[in-house]
Design a protein around this motif. Sequence first.
Motif, PDB file in Angstrom:
ATOM      1  N   PHE A 276       0.831  -1.198   0.000  1.00 41.78           N
ATOM      2  CA  PHE A 276       0.000   0.000   0.000  1.00 41.78           C
ATOM      3  C   PHE A 276       0.871   1.256   0.000  1.00 41.78           C
ATOM      4  O   PHE A 276       1.916   1.290   0.657  1.00 41.78           O
ATOM      5  N   ASP A 277       0.429   2.266  -0.733  1.00 43.63           N
ATOM      6  CA  ASP A 277       1.120   3.551  -0.779  1.00 43.63           C
ATOM      7  C   ASP A 277       0.829   4.302   0.516  1.00 43.63           C
ATOM      8  O   ASP A 277      -0.314   4.686   0.779  1.00 43.63           O
ATOM      9  N   LYS A 289       4.590  -2.742   9.143  1.00 42.98           N
ATOM     10  CA  LYS A 289       5.953  -2.420   8.726  1.00 42.98           C
ATOM     11  C   LYS A 289       6.214  -2.792   7.274  1.00 42.98           C
ATOM     12  O   LYS A 289       6.938  -2.091   6.563  1.00 42.98           O
ATOM     13  N   ASP A 290       5.632  -3.906   6.817  1.00 41.61           N
ATOM     14  CA  ASP A 290       5.851  -4.308   5.426  1.00 41.61           C
ATOM     15  C   ASP A 290       4.885  -3.631   4.462  1.00 41.61           C
ATOM     16  O   ASP A 290       4.910  -3.890   3.259  1.00 41.61           O
ATOM     17  N   ARG A 291       4.009  -2.769   4.989  1.00 45.12           N
ATOM     18  CA  ARG A 291       3.059  -1.983   4.203  1.00 45.12           C
ATOM     19  C   ARG A 291       2.087  -2.851   3.400  1.00 45.12           C
ATOM     20  O   ARG A 291       1.566  -2.436   2.381  1.00 45.12           O
ATOM     21  N   ARG A 292       1.827  -4.040   3.891  1.00 43.89           N
ATOM     22  CA  ARG A 292       0.880  -4.939   3.228  1.00 43.89           C
ATOM     23  C   ARG A 292      -0.416  -5.108   4.030  1.00 43.89           C
ATOM     24  O   ARG A 292      -1.330  -5.786   3.593  1.00 43.89           O
ATOM     25  N   ILE A 307      -2.335   0.884  -4.550  1.00 45.26           N
ATOM     26  CA  ILE A 307      -1.483  -0.287  -4.377  1.00 45.26           C
ATOM     27  C   ILE A 307      -0.313  -0.186  -5.332  1.00 45.26           C
ATOM     28  O   ILE A 307      -0.495   0.040  -6.539  1.00 45.26           O
ATOM     29  N   GLN A 308       0.905  -0.336  -4.817  1.00 45.01           N
ATOM     30  CA  GLN A 308       2.108  -0.190  -5.623  1.00 45.01           C
ATOM     31  C   GLN A 308       2.868  -1.509  -5.680  1.00 45.01           C
ATOM     32  O   GLN A 308       2.550  -2.459  -4.986  1.00 45.01           O
ATOM     33  N   PRO A 445      -3.923  -0.244  -9.408  1.00 45.97           N
ATOM     34  CA  PRO A 445      -4.785  -0.942  -8.448  1.00 45.97           C
ATOM     35  C   PRO A 445      -5.109  -0.058  -7.243  1.00 45.97           C
ATOM     36  O   PRO A 445      -4.276   0.743  -6.802  1.00 45.97           O
ATOM     37  N   PHE A 446      -6.302  -0.220  -6.704  1.00 43.13           N
ATOM     38  CA  PHE A 446      -6.707   0.576  -5.545  1.00 43.13           C
ATOM     39  C   PHE A 446      -7.705  -0.210  -4.704  1.00 43.13           C
ATOM     40  O   PHE A 446      -8.295  -1.189  -5.150  1.00 43.13           O
TER      41      PHE A 446
END
Length: 520
Positions: A276-277, A289-292, A307-308, A445-446
């Motif tokens: 995730f951005d 922490k892993d931005r997921r 979503i990146q 993606p979003f």
Amino acid sequence: MSDNLPKDRQVVYCDMCTEDNKQPAQKTCMKCDISMCVQHLQAHLTTPVLLQTHPLTEPIASGNGGLVGTTKCPQHGKLLEYYCLDDFTCVCVSCAIEDQHRLHNMKTFSTAHKELLEKVQAEQQALLAKADGANTSLEKWEKNEREKLGRFSVHLIEAVTNLRDLALTRVQSSVSARMVSVKTSKSSLQAAKSEEDAFRFLQMYSQVHQDLENAKAVDLRKGLEPGSDRDKLVQEITQRGEKMMEQASNFWGSLLTLVDPETQQEISAVRSNLYFDSKTLGPGMMLSKDRRKVFNSGQLEKKILLIQGMSSTVNNSYRWRISLSKDCEWTIGLCDKKCAIYLQRGDIFGLCWKGKKLSSLTTKDLKVENTVPMQSNQGATGRRVSTQVNSHCGEDVGEQIVRPEKVEVIWSCPNSLSFYNLIGQYQRRKIVTLTIGSTNQDLTPFVCLEMESQYSTVDFFEDGYALGSHAQQQQQQWKCSCGRVNVRNQNPYFYGGGYGQMSSPNTCACGKAEVLCELF
């Protein structure tokens, strides 16, 4: 005529013999298109010119099913003398030199026959070796699969049995404790009935009445009494149940992999590198922490998360999987990166869960002809998002579609977007496939999240659309997977990502945080 010829083989007779004395043919001349017996064959065998220029073959029938008459090229009318190894066909000299076969690998019949016969013999040996090895490997494979499935079965049965015994033993103990009141009341009533002296009966009636009321208050159908003991048991059953479901999933997956390995390999693909951005986080959100993973850290407000991490694939397709909270309404798919803040005036293609309805969204160029009473000019053109309802929850049971909790999205560039409902670890069901009619190069993606409301609608406008809601009622509680119901933080000004960090997300006493969505 000879009577010693094999009965299972068609007899080819000499074309030069008289009708009343037909002899079996020994050879067929491909150039003359005739079959000859021993006597009539002598000219071909003794004349040098005929021997060199007239190829002979085993007798070929000239009647039904025979090849005589097809030994000449249908295009050039010349004798078939060569074999094309590229097209696996017989050709004449003109085909080999002038036409489509001139650049192909050409061989004379004798050379082609020799080479292909050697190839067939080699492949036969390889096939026999493979068959022999397959028998051995098949036995090993069957033994391994039986042992593996057997282990899964035993572990699953043990887990189910232990879980059942744990629950039944504890509940039985609780019910037995409550039965004491019933037995006490029964003894008191029996003693009172046996007492004939009025004074002594009245003296003991107070205790009898109390025992009777206690017995009436007992509910033998109820489980454990509320308290720490019940909470511990619920937590233990939950933990064991999760482990049991994992074992059941492994057993199920092994069976599916055994039957359909290709599909299972695709479903069990390696997890993606998407994330995730953090710059698109909003109020009430916090990233892992892993931005997921996105946590709820307060009162969630509607927000678009980009979503990146997209990377190209061999088949020019992209895949991502996302789990979504039961307490959220959501939209997932592709949107125009430049218009992602409010999802207005840009392309959007997605799947939407809102108002207990599952809908698909697509952007189209439409010609507006008084479809909207306000500010609508006949003949005007614009971009609109059309919606198609895929299911309604709460209607006829036969038509219900369970709300997706885990969704797989496959984007087959450039014009196909498919959504699947992931059921467990080894099964998925297709929800819908959308056709992308846009040439927009900025699609990304979003996911759009907002708390589920009692009354909500999706509002559409001529030049874009907004995910609006009416009479929203924010849910102030959330239920953890351990079974506890928790109260959410009420501060609406906590931000995550680029806006500042909340000290911690909404967290249950068991240590688990409230997750809004997760890429996996």
